[in-house]
Write a protein that holds these residues in place. Structure first.
Motif, short mmCIF file in Angstrom:
data_model
loop_
_atom_site.label_atom_id
_atom_site.label_comp_id
_atom_site.label_asym_id
_atom_site.label_seq_id
_atom_site.Cartn_x
_atom_site.Cartn_y
_atom_site.Cartn_z
N ARG A 139 0.81 -1.22 0.00
CA ARG A 139 0.00 0.00 0.00
C ARG A 139 0.84 1.27 0.00
O ARG A 139 0.57 2.22 -0.74
CB ARG A 139 -0.92 0.01 1.23
N ASN A 140 1.85 1.29 0.87
CA ASN A 140 2.54 2.55 1.16
C ASN A 140 3.83 2.76 0.39
O ASN A 140 4.33 3.89 0.31
CB ASN A 140 2.83 2.64 2.66
N THR A 141 4.42 1.68 -0.14
CA THR A 141 5.69 1.81 -0.86
C THR A 141 5.57 1.35 -2.30
O THR A 141 5.94 2.07 -3.23
CB THR A 141 6.80 1.01 -0.15
N LEU A 142 5.05 0.15 -2.51
CA LEU A 142 4.99 -0.42 -3.85
C LEU A 142 4.04 0.36 -4.76
O LEU A 142 4.42 0.75 -5.87
CB LEU A 142 4.56 -1.88 -3.79
N MET A 143 2.83 0.59 -4.31
CA MET A 143 1.84 1.24 -5.16
C MET A 143 2.21 2.68 -5.54
O MET A 143 2.03 3.09 -6.68
CB MET A 143 0.46 1.21 -4.50
N PRO A 144 2.76 3.50 -4.60
CA PRO A 144 3.13 4.87 -4.99
C PRO A 144 4.35 4.94 -5.91
O PRO A 144 4.56 5.96 -6.57
CB PRO A 144 3.43 5.55 -3.65
N ALA A 145 5.17 3.90 -5.93
CA ALA A 145 6.39 3.94 -6.74
C ALA A 145 6.07 3.73 -8.21
O ALA A 145 5.15 3.00 -8.57
CB ALA A 145 7.37 2.88 -6.26
N ASN A 146 6.85 4.36 -9.06
CA ASN A 146 6.62 4.26 -10.50
C ASN A 146 7.49 3.20 -11.18
O ASN A 146 7.15 2.72 -12.25
CB ASN A 146 6.88 5.62 -11.18
N ARG A 147 8.59 2.83 -10.55
CA ARG A 147 9.57 1.98 -11.23
C ARG A 147 9.73 0.61 -10.59
O ARG A 147 10.56 -0.18 -11.02
CB ARG A 147 10.92 2.69 -11.26
N LEU A 148 8.95 0.31 -9.55
CA LEU A 148 9.06 -1.00 -8.92
C LEU A 148 8.11 -1.98 -9.59
O LEU A 148 6.93 -1.67 -9.82
CB LEU A 148 8.70 -0.91 -7.43
N THR A 158 14.89 -7.94 -10.93
CA THR A 158 15.27 -6.55 -11.21
C THR A 158 16.60 -6.22 -10.54
O THR A 158 16.70 -6.22 -9.31
CB THR A 158 14.19 -5.58 -10.72
N PRO A 159 17.63 -5.92 -11.30
CA PRO A 159 18.92 -5.55 -10.70
C PRO A 159 18.93 -4.10 -10.23
O PRO A 159 18.02 -3.32 -10.55
CB PRO A 159 19.90 -5.76 -11.85
N GLY A 160 19.95 -3.74 -9.50
CA GLY A 160 20.13 -2.34 -9.12
C GLY A 160 19.22 -1.90 -8.00
O GLY A 160 18.78 -2.70 -7.18
N ARG A 161 18.92 -0.63 -8.00
CA ARG A 161 18.12 -0.04 -6.93
C ARG A 161 17.12 0.95 -7.51
O ARG A 161 17.30 1.48 -8.61
CB ARG A 161 19.02 0.65 -5.90
N VAL A 162 16.06 1.19 -6.76
CA VAL A 162 14.99 2.08 -7.21
C VAL A 162 14.73 3.09 -6.10
O VAL A 162 14.42 2.70 -4.96
CB VAL A 162 13.70 1.30 -7.53
N GLU A 163 14.85 4.36 -6.40
CA GLU A 163 14.56 5.38 -5.39
C GLU A 163 13.07 5.37 -5.08
O GLU A 163 12.23 5.24 -5.98
CB GLU A 163 14.99 6.76 -5.88
N THR A 164 12.76 5.52 -3.81
CA THR A 164 11.37 5.43 -3.39
C THR A 164 11.10 6.43 -2.29
O THR A 164 11.97 7.21 -1.89
CB THR A 164 11.06 3.99 -2.91
#
Length: 316
Positions: A139-148, A158-164
Motif C-alpha cells: 500500500r505505502n511503498t509499492l503502489m506509490p512507486a513508478n519503477r518497482l 530486477t537488478p540495481g536499486r529504485v529510489e522510493t
C-alpha cells in the motif's frame, strides 16, 4: 552516486524484543542472520519480556550482544540503545530488523552492493511465508512507486536499486553516517510513527531511500502487527507526528492538527474513534508536550547524533 567499493564491512543488526517467543519469531529472525552470506552481529535489546525471551536468547544465541532493559523503553528508544552500541564498536552499517522479520541469505550482500554510504536501503517486504507482498509495503511503498515491479518475481529479477519514498522500518540498512548526521529515533514516539518521523527528518536533510528489488525480507505479521496496539491513541500519534514534522511550517502544522480533530470529532470517519478522551482532553495532551516538541524541532534541524544515549543512558 558512486557505490561503495569496500568489500569488508562491520555490520550490526539491531533487534528490539518484547515477548518474541510467539510463532518462533526470534528464532526465525536470529537464524536468518546466522545464514547470511555477509557476517552480521545481532544486538538484541529486550524491553522486559515475560514469555521466556530473556532466558532463551542469551542461551541459544551466544553470538548476539544481549542488552536487556529494566523497563519497556518503547521501540524507538530501545533501538537508540542498539545504535549507541554499534557506534561505539566501529560499525559501518546498522541493519534495523523487527523481531518478527527474517532476511534471506543474500539479502545483505545485495543491499551492500548498492550502498553509497549515505542513503537508506531496504529490500522488498513480503509476508511471513514469502508468498505475497507485506500489505503495508504494498500500500505505502509499492503502489506509490513508478519503477518497482508489481510482482514478486518481477522484483527478484530486477537488478540495481529504485529510489522510493517512505518504507516501514521493519528492515532498514542504515549507513553509520546517517546516524551521525541525523541521530536516532525521537523519544516522543513510544511505539509506531517513530519511523514516519525519521523519514520526515531524512527529507529535511536530503537523504534518499532506495529499494533493492532483488533483495527480500519476510515479515510475519498482519496489517499492523497488533491492530489493537496500532489503533490505541491513534489520534494522539497522528497529531504528534504532524507537530514534529520539521519540513512543515507552524501554520501547516496547525491546519493538519485541526483537520485531524475534525476528522475524529466532527466527521467521525473510520479508525478515528480510537481516542483517549474528549476533544479538549486530546488537545490538552498535545499542548502539554509543546515544549518537548519545540525542542525536538530545533534539535532535529541540526546535524548530530540526536536522541542516541551516551553510555547506554537514556536521553530525554
Amino acid at each position: 552516486m558512486k557505490m561503495m567499493e569496500r568489500k569488508q564491512h562491520r555490520i550490526f543488526a539491531v533487534i528490539v524484543t518484547w515477548n518474541a517467543m510467539r510463532h518462533s519469531w526470534i528464532d526465525r529472525c536470529l537464524r536468518s542472520l546466522r545464514s547470511s552470506t555477509v557476517a552480521v552481529t545481532p544486538i538484541v535489546i529486550d524491553n522486559g519480556s515475560t514469555d521466556g525471551t530473556r532466558q532463551h536468547v542469551p542461551a541459544e544465541y551466544p553470538e548476539a550482544v544481549w542488552l536487556p532493559q529494566d523497563t519497556n523503553l518503547g521501540f524507538g528508544r530501545a533501538n537508540n540503545v542498539g545504535f549507541r552500541y554499534a557506534l561505539e564498536h566501529e560499525a559501518d552499517h546498522v541493519l534495523l530488523l523487527n523481531q518478527d522479520a527474517m532476511i534471506m541469505p543474500d539479502t545483505l550482500s545485495l543491499l551492500l552492493k548498492q550502498s553509497d554510504g549515505e542513503s537508506l536501503l531496504s529490500p522488498i517486504h513480503l509476508n511471513g511465508n514469502g508468498t505475497a507482498f507485506d500489505i503495508n509495503f504494498e500500500r505505502n511503498t509499492l503502489m506509490p512507486a513508478n519503477r518497482l515491479p508489481r510482482t514478486i518475481d518481477g522484483c527478484r529479477a530486477t537488478p540495481g536499486r529504485v529510489e522510493t519514498g517512505e518504507v516501514c522500518a521493519a528492515c532498514w540498512l542504515m549507513p553509520i553516517s546517517m546516524l551521525k548526521e541525523i541521530g536516532g529515533f525521537n523519544p516522543l514516539f513510544f511505539q509506531y510513527s517513530e519511523d514516519n518521523n525519521y523519514y520526515d527528518r531524512m527529507l529535511f536533510h536530503k537523504k534518499k531511500t532506495f529499494i533493492i528489488p532483488a533483495a527480500e525480507m519476510w515479515h510475519d505479521r498482519k496489517t499492523y502487527g497488533s491492530e489493537d496496539v496500532y489503533d490505541h491513541r491513534l489520534l494522539r500519534r497522528t497529531m504528534l507526528l504532524a507537530a514534529c514534522d520539521i519540513n512543515a511550517s507552524f501554520l501547516t502544522v496547525a491546519k493538519e492538527i485541526a483537520w485531524q480533530l475534525k476528522v475524529c470529532y466532527v466527521m467521525k470517519l473510520p479508525r478515528r474513534e480510537y481516542v483517549v478522551g474528549t476533544f479538549s482532553a486530546e488537545l490538552a495532551w498535545l499542548l502539554s508536550r509543546a515544549g518537548r516538541i519545540m525542542k525536538s524541532r530545533r534539535k532535529e534541524k541540526t546535524i548530530g547524533m540526536h536522541w542516541i544515549p551516551t553510555n547506554q543512558a537514556r536521553e530525554t
